[in-house]
Design a protein around this motif. Structure first.
Motif, PDB file in Angstrom:
ATOM      1  N   LEU A   7       0.826  -1.205   0.000  1.00  0.00           N
ATOM      2  CA  LEU A   7       0.000   0.000   0.000  1.00  0.00           C
ATOM      3  C   LEU A   7       0.861   1.256   0.000  1.00  0.00           C
ATOM      4  O   LEU A   7       0.537   2.245  -0.659  1.00  0.00           O
ATOM      5  CB  LEU A   7      -0.922   0.001   1.213  1.00  0.00           C
ATOM      6  N   TYR A   8       1.956   1.236   0.741  1.00  0.00           N
ATOM      7  CA  TYR A   8       2.835   2.402   0.847  1.00  0.00           C
ATOM      8  C   TYR A   8       3.357   2.816  -0.522  1.00  0.00           C
ATOM      9  O   TYR A   8       3.480   4.010  -0.822  1.00  0.00           O
ATOM     10  CB  TYR A   8       3.993   2.082   1.789  1.00  0.00           C
ATOM     11  N   HIS A   9       3.677   1.824  -1.361  1.00  0.00           N
ATOM     12  CA  HIS A   9       4.193   2.129  -2.694  1.00  0.00           C
ATOM     13  C   HIS A   9       3.120   2.028  -3.774  1.00  0.00           C
ATOM     14  O   HIS A   9       3.428   2.204  -4.964  1.00  0.00           O
ATOM     15  CB  HIS A   9       5.366   1.203  -3.032  1.00  0.00           C
ATOM     16  N   GLY A  10       1.878   1.751  -3.400  1.00  0.00           N
ATOM     17  CA  GLY A  10       0.799   1.716  -4.371  1.00  0.00           C
ATOM     18  C   GLY A  10       0.927   0.607  -5.394  1.00  0.00           C
ATOM     19  O   GLY A  10       0.684   0.827  -6.590  1.00  0.00           O
ATOM     20  N   LEU A  30      -5.568   2.302  -4.999  1.00  0.00           N
ATOM     21  CA  LEU A  30      -4.223   2.325  -4.427  1.00  0.00           C
ATOM     22  C   LEU A  30      -3.753   3.756  -4.170  1.00  0.00           C
ATOM     23  O   LEU A  30      -3.151   4.039  -3.128  1.00  0.00           O
ATOM     24  CB  LEU A  30      -3.237   1.613  -5.358  1.00  0.00           C
ATOM     25  N   ARG A  35      -2.794   4.876  -0.484  1.00  0.00           N
ATOM     26  CA  ARG A  35      -1.387   5.256  -0.335  1.00  0.00           C
ATOM     27  C   ARG A  35      -1.287   6.624   0.327  1.00  0.00           C
ATOM     28  O   ARG A  35      -0.489   6.835   1.258  1.00  0.00           O
ATOM     29  CB  ARG A  35      -0.710   5.270  -1.705  1.00  0.00           C
ATOM     30  N   ARG A  56       0.313   7.442   4.159  1.00  0.00           N
ATOM     31  CA  ARG A  56       1.467   8.327   4.337  1.00  0.00           C
ATOM     32  C   ARG A  56       1.150   9.534   5.201  1.00  0.00           C
ATOM     33  O   ARG A  56       2.063  10.174   5.733  1.00  0.00           O
ATOM     34  CB  ARG A  56       2.002   8.750   2.965  1.00  0.00           C
TER      35      ARG A  56
END
Length: 386
Positions: A304-307, A362, A366, A370
């Motif tokens: 998820l952090y990087h999509g 995403l 994302r 963040r």
């Protein structure tokens, strides 16, 4: 400067998510001690905290020892660890008492110590947390506790708490902390609308503070990462299925096979497939177009952090719930292990990688992840307790 004790567990999934929080506290000038077995001392020290080494009977992941798949057998391990570690802490810290205690969800000795010494206490949770009605909603999954083995475990836990003079129900002690910083994306929490936000604060994973991993080169074609994590990765048949699924795909395929898999037994890999025992997963995902994952919470968070679109093939414990959640969020699909074939796996990867709807979901999650605060928000909670 305060002395803060973190009671972790000798397992990557029960230590690594906490390191950014510890690093943030160290940078703010606090003295942080981390309770770990010796094989995890260097990992703990990478945060800037000081390892407090304890003897442990837990499976040593650094030597390839395996954990049980869950159930009473796994819960017994955590209970035994708590019983064994608590007297070690009382001895080691009797002349150096901490000002506050942080503890992992499996770090029962931390909660017990805080109760006995009346110290401020904060749980750091690297997984989903309980919600109102949790026991009823999860009755089927928790049915193993109604077996003779489960009842014996519960009675043994009660006796331990009684011996310590801790007036707390076992289920509350293990699953209902007085205060908790939740280190997962809020989107991954089931029934989040029924979570008590006076107890649980979703700060998300501190991935922006993760110790710098080595970079990964920019691929010349789409990159697919395949990883079943660090504990349940001895799946040679699955990796051979990946060979067949992606052999003629014009993608770079990176497969992390872990410590346990006999590489020779896999046979020759296709030209576009690279095999590794371990990869810097966060760095690889920064370049990836898709991710085949076992749906451990760490992998889900990093995806998820990087999509990155995900195909979840869960193997054990909470991974099945996580896989369902990824599908509910629209950021991937859940492909049960028993349904994996070369065609189904290939089609799943191509469907999520090429979906505008998945890309839109995403991007939304994302951004939310963040903005959650991560290690900074968790450290603020700690300082607010002091």
């Amino acid at each position: 400067m305060s002395h803060i004790l973190m009671v972790a567990i000798g397992a990557h999934g029960h230590l690594n998510p906490h390191l950014p929080v510890l690093a943030e506290l160290v940078e703010r000038g606090h003295r942080v001690s981390v309770v770990v077995p010796e094989p995890f001392a260097d990992i703990a020290a990478s945060s800037g905290a000081t390892p407090l080494i304890v003897a442990s009977e837990l499976p040593d992941e650094t030597r390839g020892e395996r954990w049980p798949d869950g159930g009473v057998e796994a819960m017994e391990l955590f209970l035994d660890e708590g019983r064994d570690v608590l007297p070690q802490l009382e001895s080691a810290l009797k002349s150096d008492r901490p000002d506050a205690v942080l503890y992992d969800i499996g770090g029962y000795a931390g909660r017990a110590l805080a109760h006995r010494w009346q110290l401020p206490l904060l749980q750091l949770s690297p997984s989903m947390v309980a919600w109102e009605g949790y026991e009823e909603d999860m009755a089927e999954a928790l049915a193993f506790l109604d077996t003779p083995e489960g009842k014996a475990y519960h009675a043994r836990f009660e006796r331990w708490l009684d011996e310590l003079g801790i007036d707390c129900d076992v289920d509350a002690f293990t699953g209902r902390p007085p205060r908790c910083a939740v280190l997962i994306p809020k989107a991954m929490q089931p029934h989040v609308d029924r979570v008590d936000e006076s107890v649980y604060t979703f700060v998300g994973p501190g991935l922006d503070r993760r110790a710098q991993q080595e970079g990964w080169p920019e691929p010349e074609r789409p990159l697919l990462l395949v990883s079943l994590g660090s504990a349940y990765n001895d799946r040679p048949a699955f990796y051979r299925t990946c060979f067949e699924a992606f052999a003629d795909l014009d993608w770079q395929v990176v497969i992390a096979i872990g410590r346990h898999t006999d590489e020779a037994a896999l046979g020759p890999a296709p030209a576009n497939v690279e095999l590794y025992r371990w990869v810097p997963q966060l760095a690889v995902l920064s370049r990836a177009s898709a991710f085949v994952t076992h749906a451990g919470m760490g992998g889900c968070s990093e995806g998820l952090y990087h999509g990155v679109p995900m195909v979840a093939v869960p193997q054990a414990v909470d991974q099945f719930h996580n896989a369902d959640r990824l599908a509910e969020l629209g950021v991937g699909v859940h492909l049960p292990a028993e349904d994996v074939t070369p065609d189904s796996l290939r089609n799943a990867v191509l469907s999520v990688a090429g979906s505008p709807d998945v890309a839109e979901a995403l991007a939304r999650h994302r951004a939310e992840l963040r903005a959650a605060g991560g290690a900074t928000a968790a450290a603020d909670i700690v300082e607010g307790m002091l």
